[in-house]
Structures are given as C-alpha cells and as structure tokens.
Design a protein around this motif. Sequence first.
Motif: not given
Length: 112
Positions: A93-102
């Motif tokens: 969820a963090k940082p906001a507005f980044e996809r952060k695919e995991t």
Amino acid sequence: MLWRKKVNDKVELTESGFLITCDEDISEFNWNEIDKLIGFKIDRFTIDGICLKIESEDKIAFITEESEGWRNFMNELLKIFPEIEKNWEAIIAKPAFERKETELYCRTRNVH
C-alpha cells in the motif's frame, strides 16, 4: 472522460479451491494448481486499489479488494500458503500511487 462498465466480480471458496466470477465468466482453480500469485496496486486517481493476479498453467485471473468474498478468500489463501507475508496488503500500500508489483508465491521457488 472514459466510462467503464462496473464489473460484478466475486471469489467463492470451494472444497478444494475457489471460483472467480466476473460478470458472466467463471474461472475455477484448485489450490494445488496455483503456479504464481502476484499482488499489486492500481491507481484510481484519489485512492489505490489492492489487486491479486492468480496464475496456473492454463489460466490467469484477477481479483481486487473490492471483489465480493475478498476477505474470506484472503484468510484461506494465507492458511494454504503460509509462506506469504501475512500483511502483504499493507506492505504494498505504501508509497501511494505506485504499482509496487510483488510476487507473493511462485511454485518453482516455494516447494509446496
């Protein structure tokens, strides 16, 4: 402005896996056929949406935190795949507005 049709999706647990229904389409998965689980966020302008991509040998499906049955599904998923970080949703969820695919799970890495 582009308008998209609201998708009525839900995930339901079955005896050996789960069903994902998206409008008229139904995908059935058994827990033992899951090859990969990928968590990510999508930017919805004012908020992010948590999503899960589910892959098996012959199908791919997506569900979101807004899918009916999400919480029940997540509770069962974390029991079936204990190697998944329990608070993965908060982590991506963090940082906001980044996809952060995991990548949460991969059969070739996690011998099950």
